[in-house]
Scaffold this motif. Structure first.
Motif, PDB file in Angstrom:
ATOM      1  N   UNK A  11       4.641  -2.478  10.130  1.00  0.00           N
ATOM      2  CA  UNK A  11       4.861  -2.882   8.744  1.00  0.00           C
ATOM      3  C   UNK A  11       3.569  -2.799   7.938  1.00  0.00           C
ATOM      4  N   UNK A  12       2.468  -3.218   8.534  1.00  0.00           N
ATOM      5  CA  UNK A  12       1.177  -3.144   7.833  1.00  0.00           C
ATOM      6  C   UNK A  12       0.802  -1.698   7.537  1.00  0.00           C
ATOM      7  N   UNK A  13       1.060  -0.793   8.474  1.00  0.00           N
ATOM      8  CA  UNK A  13       0.749   0.627   8.229  1.00  0.00           C
ATOM      9  C   UNK A  13       1.633   1.204   7.125  1.00  0.00           C
ATOM     10  N   UNK A  14       2.883   0.812   7.092  1.00  0.00           N
ATOM     11  CA  UNK A  14       3.780   1.295   6.048  1.00  0.00           C
ATOM     12  C   UNK A  14       3.351   0.761   4.681  1.00  0.00           C
ATOM     13  N   UNK A  15       3.003  -0.506   4.625  1.00  0.00           N
ATOM     14  CA  UNK A  15       2.603  -1.113   3.350  1.00  0.00           C
ATOM     15  C   UNK A  15       1.236  -0.631   2.883  1.00  0.00           C
ATOM     16  N   UNK A  16       0.493   0.019   3.755  1.00  0.00           N
ATOM     17  CA  UNK A  16      -0.828   0.538   3.394  1.00  0.00           C
ATOM     18  C   UNK A  16      -0.735   1.802   2.544  1.00  0.00           C
ATOM     19  N   UNK A  17       0.476   2.309   2.336  1.00  0.00           N
ATOM     20  CA  UNK A  17       0.687   3.474   1.469  1.00  0.00           C
ATOM     21  C   UNK A  17       0.123   3.190   0.072  1.00  0.00           C
ATOM     22  N   UNK A  18      -0.723   4.097  -0.422  1.00  0.00           N
ATOM     23  CA  UNK A  18      -1.422   3.872  -1.694  1.00  0.00           C
ATOM     24  C   UNK A  18      -0.463   3.710  -2.863  1.00  0.00           C
ATOM     25  N   UNK A  19       0.710   4.324  -2.788  1.00  0.00           N
ATOM     26  CA  UNK A  19       1.654   4.259  -3.910  1.00  0.00           C
ATOM     27  C   UNK A  19       2.012   2.819  -4.264  1.00  0.00           C
ATOM     28  N   UNK A  20       2.120   1.951  -3.244  1.00  0.00           N
ATOM     29  CA  UNK A  20       2.529   0.572  -3.513  1.00  0.00           C
ATOM     30  C   UNK A  20       1.542  -0.158  -4.419  1.00  0.00           C
ATOM     31  N   UNK A  21       0.289   0.230  -4.400  1.00  0.00           N
ATOM     32  CA  UNK A  21      -0.734  -0.454  -5.195  1.00  0.00           C
ATOM     33  C   UNK A  21      -0.819   0.072  -6.620  1.00  0.00           C
ATOM     34  N   UNK A  22      -0.097   1.144  -6.938  1.00  0.00           N
ATOM     35  CA  UNK A  22      -0.141   1.680  -8.290  1.00  0.00           C
ATOM     36  C   UNK A  22       0.493   0.702  -9.272  1.00  0.00           C
ATOM     37  N   UNK A  23      -0.067   0.592 -10.478  1.00  0.00           N
ATOM     38  CA  UNK A  23       0.550  -0.289 -11.480  1.00  0.00           C
ATOM     39  C   UNK A  23       1.737   0.405 -12.148  1.00  0.00           C
ATOM     40  N   UNK A  24       2.686  -0.355 -12.673  1.00  0.00           N
ATOM     41  CA  UNK A  24       3.755   0.251 -13.475  1.00  0.00           C
ATOM     42  C   UNK A  24       3.182   0.821 -14.772  1.00  0.00           C
ATOM     43  N   UNK A  25       3.885   1.778 -15.384  1.00  0.00           N
ATOM     44  CA  UNK A  25       5.152   2.366 -14.943  1.00  0.00           C
ATOM     45  C   UNK A  25       4.944   3.312 -13.769  1.00  0.00           C
ATOM     46  N   UNK A  26       5.913   3.277 -12.852  1.00  0.00           N
ATOM     47  CA  UNK A  26       5.844   4.188 -11.715  1.00  0.00           C
ATOM     48  C   UNK A  26       7.248   4.427 -11.171  1.00  0.00           C
ATOM     49  N   UNK A  27       7.395   5.566 -10.526  1.00  0.00           N
ATOM     50  CA  UNK A  27       8.687   5.934  -9.958  1.00  0.00           C
ATOM     51  C   UNK A  27       8.438   6.783  -8.723  1.00  0.00           C
TER      52      UNK A  27
END
Length: 372
Positions: free
Chosen positions: A230-246
């Motif tokens: 789970x920690x490796x999956x959540x380490x994806x840089x996309x999750x830290x991007x601010x909105x707006x995002x898709x």
């Protein structure tokens, strides 16, 4: 003869688990007319075509130009079949429908870069020809051209139906991808994707159980969350991007998961971890963007996953987490309703996007009209 006030919305989401059709009536012609769901149903894809669509959602899929053209028509024919079936099942004539709003099937979503685009297939001319109904499609392209993400587009309808003065709410769509519409007690409506919802879980379940989705979350419930994974999956840089995002299935797919496996994980434990990824990324995103949320109103197929809904409630203990059914709205029909609503806005010459959600340069009239 009175002008028809009914519209038909069609969409197949990122999971490609079926074509959702919704017949929507409006109580007037103006911008403030209230939508009411007359009929909704999900129509199954031809299994071979669905298998192809799921495969094409992967990052490394390639098509020839001939294959793209043929697939566009095949998807258009499937959407037309769904529209005609919906009319028959609702005992309604085509003449009673002012227009079809067709989202199509997303194959690629690339709102960044020098040449941003969002690609949905499903030939609208084929739909108009087969049904004899004016068809509006290509809703995302104009917003992307205006500097936006072209997604999510459903928040405008969420705001119209579920905003409550004095209470901060969040509408959570749990499709293949999860996205929020934030409806603050005061201030502008916002919205953004939070990451995977059902898409990864569905794909993993299909691979290891031969079932299109994890009914009730039973497969996930049979495993244990792998905290390291789970920690490796959540380490994806996309999750830290601010909105707006898709995002889309072309980013969050099984290849993405496999690249983060250590090896030796049980399929059930991976499924449990993918469910935890959805719940955790949703909860983290909401706490970061609207921590005073009192009520989370969930819709989309994930509402039927009891294990996922329980995980969301546990992750957001200070908030009420409930289905849109508690507000009289079918959780499986809201997205299709939105594209009926968007078709109506396009024909009326009114903008269909919310720039505060998509990041576009301003309000834009969305879609292309294919007359009957």
């Amino acid at each position: 003869m009175a002008r028809p006030r009914s519209f038909l919305g069609l969409i197949s989401g990122t999971s490609a688990d079926g074509i959702d059709a919704a017949l929507v009536d409006f109580d007037g012609d103006g911008a403030g007319a209230r939508p009411a769901l007359r009929f909704a149903r999900t129509y199954a894809w031809d299994p071979a075509l669905r298998e192809r669509l799921v495969a094409l959602g992967q990052q490394d899929a390639h098509l020839t130009l001939d294959e793209v053209g043929e697939l566009d028509v095949a998807i258009g024919q499937a959407f037309a079949d769904a529209a005609l079936s919906a009319l028959a099942d609702a005992s309604m004539e085509a003449a009673g429908v002012a227009a079809i709003g067709s989202h199509g099937q997303t194959l690629r979503h690339r709102p960044h870069g020098a040449l941003p685009f969002s690609l949905q297939l499903g030939c609208a001319a084929t739909i108009a020809e087969r049904t004899g109904i004016t068809t509006v499609a290509g809703f995302r392209a104009r917003d992307v051209a205006a500097g936006g993400h072209g997604a999510p587009l459903v928040p405008a309808l969420h705001a119209a139906l579920l905003h409550e003065r004095g209470e901060s709410r969040a509408v959570l769509n749990l499709g293949g991808i999860a996205n929020f519409t934030l409806l603050p007690a005061s201030g502008p409506v916002r919205g953004f994707d939070t990451g995977p919802a059902n898409g990864l879980m569905d794909a993993w379940c299909l691979r290891h159980r031969g079932e299109a989705y994890d009914r009730g979350g039973a497969f996930a419930a049979s495993g244990q969350v792998d905290e390291a994974l789970l920690a490796r999956l959540l380490d994806e840089a996309w999750f830290a991007l601010p909105p707006p995002k898709s995002t889309g299935r072309d980013q969050f797919h099984l290849g993405w998961v496999e690249a983060r496996l250590a090896g030796g994980e049980s399929p059930a434990d991976v499924q449990a971890t993918l469910l935890a990824l959805t719940a955790r990324s949703v909860a983290d995103a909401l706490r970061a963007t609207q921590p005073d949320t009192a009520r989370v109103i969930a819709c989309g197929g994930g509402v039927h996953n009891a294990a996922l809904m329980a995980a969301l409630a546990a992750g957001l203990p200070q908030m009420t987490v409930e289905s849109s059914a508690a507000h009289g709205l079918d959780p499986d029909a809201i997205e299709a309703m939105a594209f009926a609503w968007l078709a109506r806005e396009t024909l009326a010459g009114r903008p269909g996007n919310l720039a505060s959600v998509t990041g576009a340069g301003g309000p834009r009239i969305l879609g292309a009209i294919h007359p009957a």
